[in-house]
Design an enzyme around this catalytic site. Sequence first.
Site, PDB file in Angstrom:
ATOM      1  CG  ASP A 104      -7.665  -6.493   7.355  1.00  9.39           C
ATOM      2  OD1 ASP A 104      -6.835  -6.107   8.195  1.00  9.39           O
ATOM      3  OD2 ASP A 104      -7.801  -5.939   6.241  1.00  9.39           O
ATOM      4  NE  ARG A 130      -0.012  -8.470   2.321  1.00 10.38           N
ATOM      5  CZ  ARG A 130      -0.710  -7.795   3.239  1.00 10.38           C
ATOM      6  NH1 ARG A 130      -1.859  -8.258   3.678  1.00 10.38           N
ATOM      7  NH2 ARG A 130      -0.237  -6.678   3.751  1.00 10.38           N
ATOM      8  CE  LYS A 173      -6.123  -3.182   4.833  1.00  6.70           C
ATOM      9  NZ  LYS A 173      -6.405  -3.549   6.231  1.00  6.70           N
ATOM     10  NE  ARG A 197      -2.380  -1.092   3.656  1.00 10.54           N
ATOM     11  CZ  ARG A 197      -1.915  -0.248   4.569  1.00 10.54           C
ATOM     12  NH1 ARG A 197      -1.985   1.065   4.366  1.00 10.54           N
ATOM     13  NH2 ARG A 197      -1.396  -0.676   5.692  1.00 10.54           N
ATOM     14  CE1 TYR A 227       0.561  -6.066  -1.861  1.00 13.75           C
ATOM     15  CE2 TYR A 227      -0.600  -4.083  -1.177  1.00 13.75           C
ATOM     16  CZ  TYR A 227      -0.089  -5.324  -0.886  1.00 13.75           C
ATOM     17  OH  TYR A 227      -0.245  -5.838   0.369  1.00 13.75           O
ATOM     18  CB  THR A 256      -4.043 -13.223   9.972  1.00 12.15           C
ATOM     19  OG1 THR A 256      -4.337 -12.063   9.183  1.00 12.15           O
ATOM     20  CG2 THR A 256      -4.587 -14.447   9.256  1.00 12.15           C
ATOM     21  CG  ASP A 296       0.698 -20.191  25.479  1.00 14.28           C
ATOM     22  OD1 ASP A 296      -0.061 -21.035  25.991  1.00 14.28           O
ATOM     23  OD2 ASP A 296       1.820 -20.466  25.013  1.00 14.28           O
ATOM     24  CB  CYS A 331       0.447  -5.926  15.206  1.00 17.11           C
ATOM     25  SG  CYS A 331       1.610  -4.556  15.284  1.00 17.11           S
ATOM     26  CB  SER A 370      -0.658  -3.087   8.845  1.00 23.55           C
ATOM     27  OG  SER A 370      -1.777  -2.327   8.466  1.00 23.55           O
ATOM     28  CG  HIS A 389      -7.369  -2.164  10.384  1.00 24.09           C
ATOM     29  ND1 HIS A 389      -6.071  -1.703  10.487  1.00 24.09           N
ATOM     30  CD2 HIS A 389      -7.299  -3.247   9.594  1.00 24.09           C
ATOM     31  CE1 HIS A 389      -5.273  -2.471   9.777  1.00 24.09           C
ATOM     32  NE2 HIS A 389      -5.980  -3.421   9.235  1.00 24.09           N
TER      33      HIS A 389
HETATM   34  C1  OXD Z   1      -3.025  -4.023   6.027  1.00 19.46           C
HETATM   35  C2  OXD Z   1      -3.580  -5.216   5.377  1.00 19.46           C
HETATM   36  O1  OXD Z   1      -2.081  -3.422   5.495  1.00 19.46           O
HETATM   37  O2  OXD Z   1      -4.513  -5.810   5.950  1.00 19.46           O
HETATM   38  O3  OXD Z   1      -3.523  -3.634   7.092  1.00 19.46           O
HETATM   39  O4  OXD Z   1      -3.142  -5.588   4.267  1.00 19.46           O
HETATM   40 MN    MN Z   2      -5.275  -4.728   7.635  1.00 20.34          MN
END
Ligand code: OXD
Ligand code: MN
Length: 594
Positions: free
Chosen positions: A277, A378, A206, A69, A197, A253, A504, A250, A248, A226
């Site tokens: 997401d 991805r 997004k 992005r 992309y 998923t 955990d 962190c 993003s 988000h």
């Molecule tokens: C992001 C994504 O960049 O989900 O947050 O791709």
């Molecule tokens: Mn995202």
Amino acid sequence: MTQNKHVLSWIDEMAALTQPDKIVWIDGTEEQAEALRAEACSTGEMIKLNQEKLPGCYLHRTAVNDVARVEGRTFICTSKKEDAGNINNWMDPQECYEKLSKLYRGSMKGRTMYVIPYSMGIVGSDFAKYGIELTDSIYVVLNMLIMTRVGLNVLEALGDDAGFIKGLHAKADLDEENRYICHFPEDNTIWSVNSGYGGNVLLGKKCFALRIASFLGRLEGWMAEHMLILGVEYPNGEVKYISAAFPSACGKTNLAMLIPPEIYQKQGYKVWCVGDDIAWLRIGKDGRLWAVNPENGFFGVAPGTNEKSNPNALHTTMKDTIFTNVVHNTADNTVWWEGLDNNPPQPGNAIDWKGNPWDCTKYDKKDKSTCGAHPNSRFTAKAINCPCLSSEFDSLAGVPISAIVFGGRRAKTAPLVYQSTGWQNGTFVGSIMASETTAAAAGAVGVVRRDPMAMRPFVGYNMGDYFKHWLDMGKKIPNAPQIFHVNWFRTDDDGNFIWPGFGDNMRVLLWILARCEGKVDAVKTAIGYVPKAEDINIEGLDDVTIDTIRELVSVDTESWKADIDNIKEFYNLVGDRVPAELWEELAGLEERLG
Ligand code: OXD
Ligand code: MN
């Protein structure tokens, strides 16, 4: 396909501008998708992978200059600059239409324009919003077929209505100097040009489901966030839902598809994924906040995904998946990425994300240029293929949210978990969310980037108004979720992570849910409620003692004090629309810290 005059005249206008050789409507059928896949393979746009090992899977490589992005080239085009605010890039709508029209003009000559009617949310549900994306990229069509609900039923549901989101995407020359991702929230319009992309071109994600939807949500009284959504199932079969926002990359998923530690599995606990997401949230008739995931698939980061970190994601990608910018293993026509396993394809059998022969023996962790897969490579995978997909994924009403969790990557400041003292304080906690840059990224280590509600790149209007919308929503939800903050990334003095994380994290989720039900006490601190160390279950954890938990939940007053100036600076940057309530919350925090 449709008699809708608004749709037809807009497509005519866009076709006159971009001048495609032909126009093809995407009907959502498997036959059409299969023909497009074959066409993309014949031109080299995609590579068909080993259909025995990875049925329905393909590989695509983007241009080398087009891998992520582009926040610097993303614009919110409202008629008044203040309505976009200081955090967004702004361009005058008229100026932007004129500027981009020059880039679009004739850009589809010799190409096909695909018309993709799609829905974010289940067609016909109260949550659903419809869009049409025009694109000259088969890759975009095939990704949209996975990520959204595409089909002619969308046009039927739309009827004669003008209320659809108009998305125009043209690859043009993929010229990064002329790459623009522009949003016109007042016109329900998105224009994207010179990129191929995902985040820039899958306009349902997004651009629509966050930037445009956040704008619409404010007008219509709902929220686009988000956030992942997950359900925790108790041994008695009851399921409680949590939505969580992290910046993003962190681990949203991973958390959304968490596998509980063995001690919990044995007792019958399970975790179900509703989304990884994006969450759209509305107040239900029962006065609770209800959430849907408006997407239909996952556009996840491949590197680091493996049998240990996220087996559910890995299994989801075993069929019907489009891989982008990963390593091609030509020995068996499969794919590989850093962190998948310790068996990278050997020199002679490996093609890197740029399409060049790759030598894994030259790989150096500290030098990104030696990676085989791009760090932002991805997978685009169908939600339906996820082994832990919630049975409520397709629920028209969504799921009732018990807790909202914010999180960031903080070495010292934030404890493992704390609970806000109510919605207003929780909004404050979200508004000061931050993450520290790691050695993995270019630039200085440990630099704090404030990312309110993980929405910094995604709010389609003034961030101050967005904070106000959060406060206003709280006043309208009779039975609002509790708001928490977590930090899986606290480090010891040597820089090692203290908390094991991954599965955990379930131990923390259970404390959060117990708090929501008033089943566990907590300790009140300057920042909110933290757990009593003995209330975080450490059974079955080798390296974590009660003292470790004590350390993890302690409030480091000095680092909080040091953070206050940075928060003030950020609020000042957001500007004069930051609600007074949040400044009061900040003053209160400062006072309590002493
Ligand atoms: C992001 C994504 O960049 O989900 O947050 O791709
Ligand atoms: Mn995202």
